[in-house]
Design a protein around this motif. Structure first.
Motif, short mmCIF file in Angstrom:
data_model
loop_
_atom_site.label_atom_id
_atom_site.label_comp_id
_atom_site.label_asym_id
_atom_site.label_seq_id
_atom_site.Cartn_x
_atom_site.Cartn_y
_atom_site.Cartn_z
N PRO A 110 28.59 46.94 40.32
CA PRO A 110 29.74 47.58 40.95
C PRO A 110 29.38 48.18 42.30
O PRO A 110 28.20 48.41 42.60
CB PRO A 110 30.08 48.68 39.95
CG PRO A 110 28.75 49.07 39.38
CD PRO A 110 27.93 47.81 39.32
N LEU B 120 38.12 48.85 45.39
CA LEU B 120 38.16 48.93 43.94
C LEU B 120 39.58 48.73 43.45
O LEU B 120 40.54 49.07 44.13
CB LEU B 120 37.66 50.29 43.43
CG LEU B 120 36.20 50.64 43.64
CD1 LEU B 120 35.90 51.99 42.98
CD2 LEU B 120 35.27 49.56 43.12
N THR C 71 35.32 45.83 40.94
CA THR C 71 34.97 45.87 42.35
C THR C 71 35.69 44.70 43.03
O THR C 71 35.30 43.55 42.91
CB THR C 71 33.45 45.78 42.55
OG1 THR C 71 32.84 46.93 41.96
CG2 THR C 71 33.10 45.74 44.04
#
Length: 404
Positions: A251, A209, A72
């Motif tokens: 995440p 991401l 992330t």
């Protein structure tokens, strides 16, 4: 500004940039899926699906030799994870010919005392003889390079540099942030130990991401290096993936849903078909801009397929050009560094239709003509009667090749 009732295309910004990009409607649905816990099997399955799709995107034949960790954070996070994790107490050589090569160097200096640099001016190709000579004279453990240098649009040679790394006993790590999803990256054939990339560029998902794909044997070696970061320790990511099928930190789960959908879209289309479609868009835009008497910074043979860096005509301000296009809902990039005020950049990734491209070309023509008229510029005017080209037909290759 033209009425949106007349031009429905203006209901959204058209992002003619190298990222972020206009995303597919399926991603807007995916990012709004039901909430799940990242410590439950639901997320394990999602992460496994993403990893397997990434291995397919890279067309890796011996899949059991590679893993992919998802982070992330933007592409810079993936690059810092590599640079802070793989060198240990060894030495690293950064090859730079642009803004993002310089960023690799800046990041490496923070984490690695034995950081070396071979640098070319922005937009200039590497001197492979110089690199070979340097490697013969210095003990280098890791070589790092940007594949697509976005500041100029130059595509750097993976196979040649990977071969030099192999010959001199170094591992090769690649910043593929803006090339993955548009260009073939042959991990085994180009001797690449680790490659980074991002969700928001040629892959066509939302920003936020990044990932690192690498050889298992190289991931396993990371545990012998003293950790230099907490969040971006690549050994920790690999350990959690291997032992738990999860990420070590919380995440951004909705972005994982979107990335999985973006990868599904690519694989449904077919990797080779996807690459060919992106190239056809680039060809269409470049042909259209050449017909407007615009010149490019690079020879097309050295360009990546995701964007074109264009010289600004005399007496036209890049800022004025950008602002006028923005009024028509078109977003482009301005040049940076040594290119500032001299060029603009036109991307061709994301959800851009043939109609969007035709609209861009006709609007660009109109805006340039108006700006030139305002400046009373008579030097190398664009052609006022240029016909905006139709899309360039190209045969779909059965398999793209690594460009070196």
């Amino acid at each position: 500004m033209r009425s949106k009732k007349i031009d429905p295309i203006l209901d959204k910004y058209l992002l003619f940039t190298p990222g972020p990009v206009n995303v597919a409607a399926s991603l807007r649905h995916a990012i709004g899926k039901e909430d799940i816990c990242h410590r439950e099997p639901d997320f394990d399955n999602l992460l496994t699906s993403i990893e397997q799709k990434l291995l397919t995107l890279f067309e890796i034949k011996k899949r059991n030799r590679y893993r992919a960790v998802v982070i992330t954070g933007s592409g810079t996070a993936a690059n810092e994870a590599i640079l802070s994790s793989v060198v240990g107490n060894g030495s690293i050589l950064i090859l730079s010919n642009g803004e993002f090569g310089e960023r690799l160097h800046k990041t490496s200096v923070i984490h690695n005392k034995r950081t070396h640099l071979l640098q070319q001016p922005w937009g200039m190709p590497f001197d492979t003889d110089q690199i070979a000579t340097y490697l013969a004279a210095h003990k280098i453990d890791v070589i790092a390079m940007v594949h697509h240098e976005t500041c100029s649009g130059m595509l750097n040679p993976l196979a040649v540099i990977g071969g030099l790394a192999r010959a001199h006993g170094a591992i090769f790590v690649v910043d593929g942030v803006s090339s993955v999803g548009a260009e073939v990256i042959d991990m085994a054939g180009c001797n690449i130990a680790f490659c980074s990339s991002s969700s928001s560029k040629a892959i066509g998902s939302y920003p936020g991401l990044s990932f690192v794909i690498g050889r298992k044997k190289q991931f396993k070696k990371l545990k012998f290096h003293v950790a230099k970061t907490t969040y971006l320790n690549l050994a920790t990511f690999y350990g959690f993936l291997k032992q738990h099928g999860q990420t070590p930190n919380t995440p951004a789960v909705p972005l994982f849903f979107a990335l999985e959908q973006a990868l599904t879209n690519i694989l449904t289309e077919g990797v080779a078909n996807r690459f060919a479609r992106i190239r056809a868009r680039a060809d269409q835009l470049r042909l259209g801009m050449r017909k407007l008497n615009l010149e490019f910074v690079l020879d097309e043979a050295t360009m990546c397929t995701i964007l074109t860096t264009v010289k600004v005509p005399p007496s036209i301000s890049v800022r004025d050009l950008r602002d006028r296009l923005r009024e028509k809902s078109i977003i482009i990039y301005e040049g940076k560094g040594c290119f500032a005020g001299k060029v603009f950049q036109v991307g061709n990734i994301g959800e851009l239709s043939d109609r969007d491209i035709q609209f861009f070309l006709s609007t660009l023509r109109d805006v340039l003509l108006k700006l030139q008229a305002e400046a009373a510029d008579v030097v190398a005017p664009i052609r006022t009667k240029a016909v905006i080209p139709s899309i360039v037909a190209r045969a779909m290759p059965t398999r793209a090749k690594v460009r070196s």
